[in-house]
Design a protein around this motif. Structure first.
Motif, short mmCIF file in Angstrom:
data_model
loop_
_atom_site.label_atom_id
_atom_site.label_comp_id
_atom_site.label_asym_id
_atom_site.label_seq_id
_atom_site.Cartn_x
_atom_site.Cartn_y
_atom_site.Cartn_z
N GLU A 87 0.83 -1.20 0.00
CA GLU A 87 0.00 0.00 0.00
C GLU A 87 0.86 1.25 0.00
N CYS B 261 -2.70 0.15 -3.97
CA CYS B 261 -2.38 -1.15 -3.37
C CYS B 261 -2.04 -2.11 -4.49
N TRP C 147 -11.38 -1.76 -0.36
CA TRP C 147 -10.74 -0.94 0.66
C TRP C 147 -11.60 -0.95 1.92
N CYS D 184 -6.23 -2.33 2.18
CA CYS D 184 -6.76 -2.95 0.97
C CYS D 184 -6.96 -4.43 1.22
N GLY E 246 -3.70 -5.76 3.06
CA GLY E 246 -2.54 -4.89 3.06
C GLY E 246 -2.11 -4.55 4.48
#
Length: 120
Positions: free
Chosen positions: A6, A22, A36, A95, A111
């Protein structure tokens, strides 16, 4: 093994904009859904936006008209364009990606999170 990298978070003034990215890197055959999420201090993680492999998007009500999710399938990357930011948007943004492995099995990944702070 797949990693999500990210970038794009930071400090922005109210009314400003940020673009989060991302990128999924590793052993990837294909990518299904991408999304997200965000988590504000003291609150549960909440969904911000999703995008399917075909490009269909959904948004949480509080983000409609201000945020735009998009993806670049060639780069295995999902973006979140955030406009008209307010202090209530301050959170760690994560993400989420569903990866299709060469085996045909699907795996989901998160992420590491990127901090977005909206403050004057």
């Amino acid at each position: 093994q797949v990693q999500l990298v990210e970038s794009g978070g930071g400090l922005v003034q109210p009314g400003g904009s940020l673009r989060l990215s991302c990128a999924a890197v590793g052993s990837i055959f294909d990518i299904d859904a991408m999304a997200w999420y965000r988590q504000a201090p003291g609150k549960e993680r909440e969904l911000v936006a999703t995008i399917t492999s075909g490009g269909r998007t959904t948004y949480a009500d509080s983000q409609k008209g201000r945020f735009t999710i998009s993806r670049d399938n060639a780069k295995n990357t999902v973006y979140l364009q955030m406009n008209s930011l307010s202090p209530e948007d301050t959170a760690v943004y994560y993400c989420y990606v569903v990866v299709v492995a060469f085996s045909g099995l699907e795996y989901d990944y998160w992420g590491q999170g990127t901090q977005v702070t909206v403050s004057s």
